[in-house]
Design a protein around this motif. Structure first.
Motif, PDB file in Angstrom:
ATOM      1  N   UNK A   1       0.822  -1.203   0.000  1.00 25.82           N
ATOM      2  CA  UNK A   1       0.000   0.000   0.000  1.00 25.82           C
ATOM      3  C   UNK A   1       0.859   1.257   0.000  1.00 25.82           C
ATOM      4  N   UNK A   2       0.269   2.298  -0.533  1.00 23.16           N
ATOM      5  CA  UNK A   2       0.812   3.645  -0.387  1.00 23.16           C
ATOM      6  C   UNK A   2      -0.379   4.511   0.019  1.00 23.16           C
ATOM      7  N   UNK A   3      -0.230   5.798  -0.054  1.00 20.83           N
ATOM      8  CA  UNK A   3      -1.315   6.682   0.379  1.00 20.83           C
ATOM      9  C   UNK A   3      -2.147   7.101  -0.833  1.00 20.83           C
ATOM     10  N   UNK A   4      -2.832   6.129  -1.459  1.00 18.80           N
ATOM     11  CA  UNK A   4      -3.623   6.418  -2.657  1.00 18.80           C
ATOM     12  C   UNK A   4      -4.932   5.639  -2.614  1.00 18.80           C
ATOM     13  N   UNK A   5      -5.873   6.058  -3.452  1.00 19.24           N
ATOM     14  CA  UNK A   5      -7.162   5.360  -3.499  1.00 19.24           C
ATOM     15  C   UNK A   5      -7.009   3.957  -4.070  1.00 19.24           C
ATOM     16  N   UNK A   6      -6.082   3.776  -5.010  1.00 21.61           N
ATOM     17  CA  UNK A   6      -5.917   2.429  -5.573  1.00 21.61           C
ATOM     18  C   UNK A   6      -5.325   1.480  -4.531  1.00 21.61           C
ATOM     19  N   UNK A   7      -4.477   1.987  -3.650  1.00 21.71           N
ATOM     20  CA  UNK A   7      -3.925   1.156  -2.574  1.00 21.71           C
ATOM     21  C   UNK A   7      -5.015   0.804  -1.569  1.00 21.71           C
TER      22      UNK A   7
ATOM     23  N   UNK B   1       7.711 -14.741  -7.082  1.00 22.59           N
ATOM     24  CA  UNK B   1       7.713 -16.197  -6.972  1.00 22.59           C
ATOM     25  C   UNK B   1       6.333 -16.730  -6.561  1.00 22.59           C
ATOM     26  N   UNK B   2       5.439 -15.835  -6.135  1.00 23.71           N
ATOM     27  CA  UNK B   2       4.086 -16.260  -5.738  1.00 23.71           C
ATOM     28  C   UNK B   2       3.062 -15.512  -6.597  1.00 23.71           C
ATOM     29  N   UNK B   3       1.814 -15.947  -6.578  1.00 23.85           N
ATOM     30  CA  UNK B   3       0.787 -15.247  -7.355  1.00 23.85           C
ATOM     31  C   UNK B   3       0.620 -13.796  -6.908  1.00 23.85           C
ATOM     32  N   UNK B   4       0.226 -12.956  -7.868  1.00 19.84           N
ATOM     33  CA  UNK B   4       0.017 -11.532  -7.608  1.00 19.84           C
ATOM     34  C   UNK B   4      -1.386 -11.174  -8.081  1.00 19.84           C
ATOM     35  N   UNK B   5      -2.162 -10.584  -7.171  1.00 18.33           N
ATOM     36  CA  UNK B   5      -3.489 -10.089  -7.516  1.00 18.33           C
ATOM     37  C   UNK B   5      -3.379  -8.585  -7.688  1.00 18.33           C
ATOM     38  N   UNK B   6      -3.621  -8.102  -8.904  1.00 18.00           N
ATOM     39  CA  UNK B   6      -3.542  -6.678  -9.204  1.00 18.00           C
ATOM     40  C   UNK B   6      -4.964  -6.122  -9.236  1.00 18.00           C
ATOM     41  N   UNK B   7      -5.212  -5.149  -8.363  1.00 18.22           N
ATOM     42  CA  UNK B   7      -6.538  -4.536  -8.268  1.00 18.22           C
ATOM     43  C   UNK B   7      -6.492  -3.217  -9.015  1.00 18.22           C
ATOM     44  N   UNK B   8      -7.228  -3.099 -10.135  1.00 20.25           N
ATOM     45  CA  UNK B   8      -7.179  -1.866 -10.905  1.00 20.25           C
ATOM     46  C   UNK B   8      -7.863  -0.711 -10.179  1.00 20.25           C
ATOM     47  N   UNK B   9      -7.388   0.493 -10.439  1.00 21.17           N
ATOM     48  CA  UNK B   9      -7.927   1.679  -9.811  1.00 21.17           C
ATOM     49  C   UNK B   9      -9.401   1.868 -10.154  1.00 21.17           C
ATOM     50  N   UNK B  10      -9.816   1.408 -11.314  1.00 23.67           N
ATOM     51  CA  UNK B  10     -11.203   1.579 -11.753  1.00 23.67           C
ATOM     52  C   UNK B  10     -12.149   0.548 -11.144  1.00 23.67           C
ATOM     53  N   UNK B  11     -11.588  -0.422 -10.400  1.00 18.46           N
ATOM     54  CA  UNK B  11     -12.410  -1.485  -9.816  1.00 18.46           C
ATOM     55  C   UNK B  11     -13.371  -0.921  -8.779  1.00 18.46           C
ATOM     56  N   UNK B  12     -14.573  -1.441  -8.784  1.00 14.13           N
ATOM     57  CA  UNK B  12     -15.563  -1.093  -7.756  1.00 14.13           C
ATOM     58  C   UNK B  12     -15.493  -2.178  -6.698  1.00 14.13           C
ATOM     59  N   UNK B  13     -14.831  -1.873  -5.595  1.00 10.06           N
ATOM     60  CA  UNK B  13     -14.706  -2.882  -4.526  1.00 10.06           C
ATOM     61  C   UNK B  13     -15.366  -2.399  -3.260  1.00 10.06           C
TER      62      UNK B  13
END
Length: 149
Positions: free
Chosen positions: A10-16, A137-149
């Motif tokens: 995480x960082x200090x952003x909405x996508x994080x 070396x392990x799976x990575x789940x990338x959550x796009x900024x446009x995602x509605x979560x």
């Protein structure tokens, strides 16, 4: 797949924030523990190698690490819901720090948000999420900024 250790970068952003919410939801599904990781980027190299670290630079790093811990605590309070959480604040470049911490912490999954930069911004800034996904070396789940979560 059986994810027991989920690292959320995480960082200090909405996508994080979206990535953190998704990562904690995954942790709840798999009864996994979470490591929240915030990277504190190093200052650019100084022109004079004999200069060393000035006290002002050390104060900046201390302040950034303190802010990092505050950020991680806020994210845990917002999304953690009593999930076992480890805080990782690391002085490193984003890609290297995420990859190194995922190995050291023995993560089963990395969850990371993406700003969704395109064109010249993507070319100049690169994509941390993309680099992590390629080298992890392990799976990575990338959550796009446009995602509605």
């Amino acid at each position: 797949m059986n994810f027991k250790r989920i690292l959320i970068a995480v960082d200090n952003s909405t996508c994080a924030e979206k990535a953190a919410k998704t990562g904690y939801e995954m942790a709840a599904l798999y009864h996994a523990e979470v490591a929240l990781l915030n990277i504190v980027e190093p200052a650019p190299p100084l022109a004079n190698p004999d200069f060393g670290f000035a006290p002002a630079i050390v104060d900046i790093y201390d302040s950034n690490l303190e802010n990092s811990h505050i950020l991680l605590k806020e994210i845990e309070n917002k999304f953690g819901n009593n999930t076992t959480t480890t805080y990782l604040s690391v002085l490193d470049t984003a890609t290297n720090g995420i990859l190194q911490q995922s190995e050291e912490w023995r993560a089963d999954l990395i969850v990371i948000g993406t700003h969704g930069r395109t064109g010249l911004n993507h070319f100049l800034m690169g994509s941390v999420a993309e680099h992590v996904a390629r080298k992890s070396a392990c799976p990575v789940l990338i959550v796009p900024n446009k995602a509605e979560v």
